[in-house]
Design an enzyme around this catalytic site. Sequence first.
Site, PDB file in Angstrom:
ATOM      1  N   HIS A 124       0.839  -1.207   0.000  1.00 15.88           N
ATOM      2  CA  HIS A 124       0.000   0.000   0.000  1.00 15.88           C
ATOM      3  C   HIS A 124       0.874   1.258   0.000  1.00 15.88           C
ATOM      4  CE1 HIS A 124      -3.589   2.365   1.188  1.00 15.88           C
ATOM      5  NE2 HIS A 124      -2.713   3.076   1.875  1.00 15.88           N
ATOM      6  N   GLU A 125       1.825   1.305   0.917  1.00 14.55           N
ATOM      7  CA  GLU A 125       2.703   2.475   1.011  1.00 14.55           C
ATOM      8  C   GLU A 125       3.636   2.582  -0.197  1.00 14.55           C
ATOM      9  OE1 GLU A 125       2.332   4.880   3.135  1.00 14.55           O
ATOM     10  OE2 GLU A 125       0.758   3.804   4.191  1.00 14.55           O
ATOM     11  N   HIS A 179       1.820   4.553  -2.795  1.00 13.96           N
ATOM     12  CA  HIS A 179       1.918   5.993  -2.534  1.00 13.96           C
ATOM     13  C   HIS A 179       3.298   6.517  -2.934  1.00 13.96           C
ATOM     14  CE1 HIS A 179      -1.893   6.231  -0.491  1.00 13.96           C
ATOM     15  NE2 HIS A 179      -1.507   5.497   0.535  1.00 13.96           N
TER      16      HIS A 179
END
Length: 134
Positions: free
Chosen positions: A18-19, A22
């Site tokens: 997920h990170e 980003h």
Amino acid sequence: MSPLLLALLFVTFSIFIHELGHFLVARWRGLVVPRFSIFGIGRPIFSWKWRGVEYCVCWLPIGAYVMVPQLSDLGEFEGEVPEEAAKLPPAGYLSKVLVAVAGPAANFVLALALACVVWITGVRVPVEFNRTEI
């Protein structure tokens, strides 16, 4: 390996992906990313710098984070923001939306990839279990 440890490992990996979403989109949009914690939050245990980004492993083994000071000021949570990064202009609206959507999109791609692996490997089911009788 205990089921609890395995579950914690999978959740941590999911948060890392997920990170990473980003992080990749923030770099692609030209935003400054001074720190990327690949494991944990809080103060770094150890870190290294590569291509202007400090990659670190932190003390609290709860997920990960990407420091993008142009999006929001999370200094208390993410640690000290470098002085030159704090003086940057805020990111544009499109960049903010793309970076925000990139994390869930990365998790969706991971889920799709894992579903494909499960579908390709499959499990043989005996014929007697593969029919419906009323």
